[in-house]
Write an enzyme that holds these catalytic residues in place. Structure first.
Site, mmCIF file in Angstrom:
data_model
loop_
_atom_site.group_PDB
_atom_site.id
_atom_site.type_symbol
_atom_site.label_atom_id
_atom_site.label_comp_id
_atom_site.label_asym_id
_atom_site.label_seq_id
_atom_site.Cartn_x
_atom_site.Cartn_y
_atom_site.Cartn_z
ATOM 1 N N THR B 258 0.866 -1.160 0.000
ATOM 2 C CA THR B 258 0.000 0.000 0.000
ATOM 3 C C THR B 258 0.907 1.214 0.000
ATOM 4 O OG1 THR B 258 -1.733 -1.121 1.231
ATOM 5 C CG2 THR B 258 -1.769 1.265 1.253
ATOM 6 N N PHE B 260 1.603 5.362 0.199
ATOM 7 C CA PHE B 260 1.099 6.610 0.753
ATOM 8 C C PHE B 260 1.896 7.771 0.210
ATOM 9 C CE2 PHE B 260 0.099 3.262 3.660
ATOM 10 C CZ PHE B 260 -1.182 3.554 4.075
#
Lengths: 357, 357
Positions: B258, B260
């Site tokens: 993931t 960011f």
């Protein structure tokens, strides 16, 4: 730009960093030797008493400007990384990820571990007893969520020993949409938070109605939608709902905390500054408690915490959870424990472990 | 006990720790001087490019036995603690506490900061634009929660620049109650996880039915109650539901993550190894994209990521989010950007920032 001034300073920092790096690896090499010695006798990778000593040592020697808290945070990670070269310690905690319990795990063990979230306190005990985890971290005194009774019950039966304690600070602030009390007719919060701020509220806002709601976060949400409501909650919740602070850190006890117990399969040896948790029971209540605790004062052992809890089964009415200063291997603590053990209807040492650093 | 062997080793470690402590405080003193120089010109406390350089430097110099990851984690905390002597950097993130977003915050900034949980991605942008927070951390490519579209939309409009990128690994394992596939007739997981493991599943279990469920955790729960169900989920979820591992880390991309974005009000200067994120649009779709990107190859700028996203308003059909190697201040990147800017119907540089360390 002022790069002419910054550049020589950055070169200094780079040189210091290189020296720190070298020392860190030297430390890790010696730690590996420690690991080999330990492996010969199957000694545990993580020794809470040893790590507590290192952290205390660093705090005592620290001349600043770095703060003790930051120094300890850094050394936790250093020890954690060195430990992980042998094996990553597995720590079970009451999940999900992101709870205060998880914060407590990292505060105690650093980040170079495997954190194992469990769905219940029972599961934390089970995983640790079964050896799936090396340690478990469970809330023991929780000022807002009230999850401790189960921990206390399980501590009665478990074969695990408490090997450490971790505290996470909890602070309440009074907040409203306007940042003032103008037009505020109700102060909302969870009942526990209202109770924890009672003296302050009685002194400052005795005539404003208080209303218990489901959570402090809910109170903050209500205040964000209604100028007549002020909320007691964490500043984080206040930020989240764009509230202004009327008064910060209003809890009656400025050191309000959630406490966690670290439980493990091994007993911890003395670190130099330890405490011992015990639980005991008497068949009847009146007066008996005082008599029961007489061995403590007789042997000069200080009691630092005393809690009673109704027994749900058995022949006695109450269990008493008592913390005393010192390690159960200290002569005077041992003498007091032996006498308590003789007199009490039920007696168990939950563990001796380093005081919070 | 083998204390005779351990004691001299521990004394060695104590001596090394004392030397590290002294160096840490030396570093902090020099960092304070840096702070004073910066204060003269109102320069920012946190410089992502400088910290990236320090971390790269440490990784390059590291001889072991400590792992680069652990060294970097320690130095993040060292820099974080030194920074905090000036001022605690405030970082807004998509709350609640305990999400992957919070992990990303600490991975980028260390722990000596104030983490500010926000209720929405919009709120993270707003808090950072308003100066309530120095930086915001938002999911930009989220393999399981699909929250990125809002981030992409907000990046189009914001005055903030991307100043960093953080990746948190996401790994899937195939698990069942028995730890084998015996009797298993269905493999359950979130649709994203099923998609991410498609090739592996086609190869190993082409004939077992696949069923998309609400979340991987739900799949794990189902598997814990039913021997005919296997789940794809994180090992953490598996532990939680007492599942046995049939096969670990089965996602087709072993580096599944993931991602960011760190957003801030300042542009980041070159760190030596940077990337630049841009977004652009063309009025029509077919062929135009290829032409649009011609300036990149012309100037020898490598594209590392390309994503298209349907435009919801305006005169063009798609927005293209493109990452390229290098900093927008590099001559060849600048030349390519200038040309793209001329040709595209819409063009914006989202930011230039250090590549993930």
């Amino acid at each position: 730009m002022n790069d002419n001034k910054l550049l020589p300073l950055r070169e200094k920092i780079d040189a210091i960093d290189a020296a720190i790096l070298e020392l860190l690896n030297q430390r890790a090499s010696v730690a590996q030797e420690v690991g080999h010695v330990k492996a010969e006798t199957n000694a545990p990778v993580f020794r809470p008493e040893r790590e507590a000593q290192v952290l205390r040592n660093m705090a005592a020697k620290n001349t600043g400007p770095l703060l003790n808290d930051d120094i300890q945070l850094i050394f936790r990670e250093v020890m954690s990384a060195c430990r992980a070269l042998e094996r990553r310690v597995v720590v079970a905690f009451l999940g999900p990820v992101g709870t205060f319990s998880e914060q407590a795990v990292y505060k105690q063990f650093g980040h170079a571990i495997e954190a194992l979230p469990c769905i219940s306190i029972d599961e934390v005990f089970r995983a640790t007893e079964a050896g799936t985890a090396d340690f478990g971290v469970v809330p023991i005194e929780n000022s807002s969520e009230g999850a401790i009774n189960r921990t206390l019950d399980l501590l009665l039966q478990t074969s695990l020993a408490i090997s450490g304690e971790v505290a996470i600070p909890v602070q309440h602030s009074l907040m409203s949409k306007s940042g003032t009390m103008e037009g505020v007719t109700r102060i909302c919060a969870h009942s526990q938070a209202l109770a924890q701020c009672q003296a302050w509220l009685n002194q400052h806002f005795p005539h404003v109605e208080r209303q218990a709601v489901a959570s402090n976060a809910e109170a903050a949400r209500m205040a964000s939608a209604d100028y007549s409501v002020a909320a007691i909650a964490s500043e984080i919740a206040g930020h989240q709902y764009n509230l202004g602070i009327v008064s910060a850190h209003i809890q009656d006890d400025p050191h309000n905390r959630t406490r966690f117990a670290v439980v493990g399969r091994l007993n911890t040896t003395p670190s130099g500054k330890d405490q011992t948790s015990i639980v005991l029971a008497t068949p009847n209540k009146a007066g008996a408690v005082y008599n029961l605790l007489a061995p403590l004062s007789k042997h000069g052992v200080s009691m630092t915490r005393f809690e009673s809890r109704p027994a749900r089964t058995g022949n006695w009415e109450y269990y008493f959870y008592v913390d005393v200063e010192g390690h159960a291997m200290d002569a005077k603590v041992k003498a007091a424990m032996d006498e308590l053990n003789q007199d009490a209807a039920f007696f168990k040492i939950l563990g001796s472990y380093p005081c919070t650093v």
